[in-house]
Scaffold this motif. Structure first.
Motif: not given
Ligand code: AHR
Length: 658
Positions: A47-49, A375-377, A461-463
């Protein structure tokens, strides 16, 4: 999902023909040869705003800029009856030097017979009204009593469909007062008008409007239809709050969980990174109100049975934007935030943050077992910060598993560097992100076959498969993308001993307010629809099973042979074999599953998501163009026969006799 009775006839004939002709289409399943336990966390949510997922989306607040705290305080408000009232009637007061969290309020100064108003048309297309009660909350203080308040709801034709009066209490200090209004008609693009009349002086800090039918009826809560869609996915975890908003486009805009709990007036608003991050879809009024904050997040996890997975900022802003880095000797407040978050979630009520949680209404711990650090670091700065965070968190909370980032893509130097650092450090869980073509997802279903079985666990984590190209505004949530993700997911399932979690991203998008596409669930102000990608996630999740078993074609995993991808699990609870099979060809595929050590009991179903047009997609006006359908099968004995339709994902559940 629709249940369709077996159509004896065509189907039976096809199966018979197939039984006479099969050969190369035999798969074998050994139900006793357990390859892995299916982690309860395997299929989850991100979930992300973004795309108005929270404000203007699942957070059911209908008034945009409810507290006049947007950078331009009259954003989304107009004064009534005319825009240019004489000076002094309405004044926005900015007291940021004494109240940083809630700096602005509206001061209303009326002389006898003044009748003025403040009008708000909500997020994106306007306010949608049903014929149910709406709760309006006014936060105000009386400076000079004498101002009277009436509230009107309008439909799209500017006709009044609801009104009520509020008799203000004699509150000289800030005070919240509520009234209920029930519209006599529905509206798709309505608005709210708050009339102020009489003589006096009133300070208004917030005007808020919520439907009464929120999720679990919680006042100031979440949109019921959207939360239901999450619950229907039976997610194993819920990652929150992102995504790039964890980092912010500058460090000052990073997500700070402590600013998101408690009274709304203590939640300091931040401009969303998504306000201006996507050139083609600028959304300058995108602010994060944090009405859906960390307490509500943990509550949501509990409601839908998902384990919490918060992601915290690691002292770096988004590396695609300003890429600000906090000096190592100034990281203490960031590390403290991480430690305190664990205490807020899990601490005893006698701890400082555990007590806060109890005061908010939840004395029992939220049982948080996972925490994402960054996060995406990527890069040496991240590696350095991460080490400091990890040492401190592990020292205090060794039981919490930490999720570590590898940047934004795979198999590039950025990824390879972080991957090797994290493996050398024996990280708990490594987060990998994939936004790529459908072909890539199909070609890489075997990605995890060769991963080190004793190394860190993997979190995909994201795809999301992109129908056009990465970052394109033309990407569609069509069947092709969904099925290609399903191919990849058979590889995740097959490798569930290595991959412990996976989540599609992003989750939500407003059909007019979006910045990014594709997304799992689309909505407008009244309704929402499931994408084919949603159904793929759901079919895997509700058919997750408990043990992975081998499904082989000529001794090999099925990853593309004969244009098919497949995996199998056992559901010990129901004593069923559960097979997922994707047919990526335009022809039907007749398949036989040979059970080497078990027998089918004659009770089976096949649930199929299929269409010969891989471009097919759902929409607000046609939400059910494509959805799964279930048929019964009567297969008994040592082999199961079925036909996988062209371009289909099939979930076959077979009751076993032994
Ligand atoms: O999912 C959208 C964005 O993609 C996320 O915010 C970010 O983590 C990734 O780059």
């Amino acid at each position: 999902m629709n249940k369709i009775p077996t159509r004896i006839g065509c189907m039976a004939l096809l199966v018979l023909l197939f039984k006479l002709s099969f050969g190369q289409n035999i798969y074998t399943v050994n139900t006793k040869q357990v390859k892995a336990n299916v982690p309860s966390t395997l299929w989850g949510l991100f979930f992300e705003d973004i795309n108005r997922a929270a404000d203007g989306g699942v957070y059911a607040e209908m008034v945009e800029n409810r507290s006049f705290d947007f950078p331009k305080p009259m954003t989304d408000w107009t004064t009534w009856p005319k825009p240019n009232l004489r000076d002094g009637i309405f004044m926005v007061i900015n007291q940021s030097s004494v109240n940083i969290a809630n700096p602005k309020y509206m001061s209303v100064n009326l002389q006898a017979k003044d009748t003025v108003g403040l009008m708000n048309s909500g997020f994106d297309e306007g306010m949608a009204f049903k014929k149910i009660p709406y709760n309006l909350t006014l936060r105000y203080r009386q400076v000079v009593p004498g101002v009277h308040v009436r509230v009107f709801l309008f439909n799209s034709n500017n006709r009044v469909i609801g009104h009520s009066a509020m008799t203000l209490e004699n509150a000289m200090d800030w005070h919240n007062q509520e009234i209920s209004i029930t519209p006599t008609d529905t509206a798709k693009t309505g608005k709210l008008l708050v009339i102020l009349e009489g003589a006096g002086k009133l300070d208004v800090d917030r005007i808020s409007l919520f439907p009464s039918d929120t999720w679990k009826g919680r006042p100031g809560g979440l949109r019921v239809d959207l939360v239901q869609k999450l619950a229907d996915l039976h997610p194993g975890f819920l990652r929150f709050p992102g995504g790039c908003i964890v980092e912010g486009n500058q460090i000052v805009h990073r997500y700070q969980w402590k600013h998101t709990i408690g009274p709304l007036e203590d939640r300091e608003m931040v401009q969303s990174i998504w306000a201006d991050d996507v050139a083609e879809r600028q959304t300058p009024d995108y602010m994060e109100s944090f009405g859906l904050g960390f307490y509500e997040y943990f509550q949501l996890c509990e409601d839908i049975g998902a384990g919490p997975l918060p992601i915290i900022n690691v002292g770096m802003s988004c590396q695609f934007d300003a890429a600000e880095v906090v000096p190592v000797n100034e990281l203490e407040p960031y590390i403290t935030d991480a430690l305190d978050l664990v205490e807020f979630a899990n601490g005893d009520v006698n701890t400082y943050w555990g007590k806060k949680r109890a005061e908010l209404g939840h004395p029992a711990p939220f049982n948080m077992k996972l925490l994402g650090v960054g996060n995406e670091n990527w890069g040496p700065q991240y590696a350095e910060h991460l080490k400091l965070f990890t040492d401190r968190i592990k020292a205090k909370y060794p039981e919490v598993k930490l999720v570590n980032a590898t940047g934004y893509s795979r198999n590039i130097p950025v990824f390879n560097y972080m991957d090797s650092v994290l493996r050398a450090r024996k990280a708990d869980i490594i987060d990998e992100h994939f936004y790529d073509t459908p072909k890539w997802f199909m070609d890489n279903s075997n990605r995890y076959d060769s991963y080190d079985r004793s190394g860190p666990k993997i979190f995909v984590g994201e795809y999301a498969a992109q129908s056009d190209r990465i970052g394109s505004m033309k990407n569609k949530n069509n069947l092709l993308t969904a099925l290609s993700e399903a191919c990849f997911m058979t590889g995740i399932e097959r490798n569930a001993d290595v991959v412990s979690m996976a989540s599609y991203a992003p989750l939500f998008a407003h059909v007019t307010g979006w910045q990014w596409t594709p997304n799992l669930i689309w909505f407008d102000n009244t309704s929402s629809y499931n994408t084919p990608n949603y159904y793929v996630q759901q079919l895997f999740s509700v058919n997750k099973g408990t043990k992975v078993v081998p499904l082989l074609a000529s001794g090999k995993a099925v990853c593309g042979q004969d244009s098919c991808w497949a995996s199998a699990v056992i559901d010990q609870g129901t004593h069923e074999l559960v097979i997922k099979l994707v047919n990526m060809s335009q022809k039907p595929k007749a398949k036989s599953i040979k059970l080497t050590d078990a027998s089918a009991a004659g009770i089976a179903t096949i649930t199929t998501l299929a269409n010969s047009d891989t471009g097919i997609a759902n929409s607000i006006s046609q939400p059910d163009q494509i959805k799964p359908e279930t048929m019964t099968l009567n297969e008994k004995g040592k082999a199961i026969y079925f036909i996988a339709k062209p371009y289909s994902l099939n979930v076959i559940r077979v009751k076993l006799t032994q």
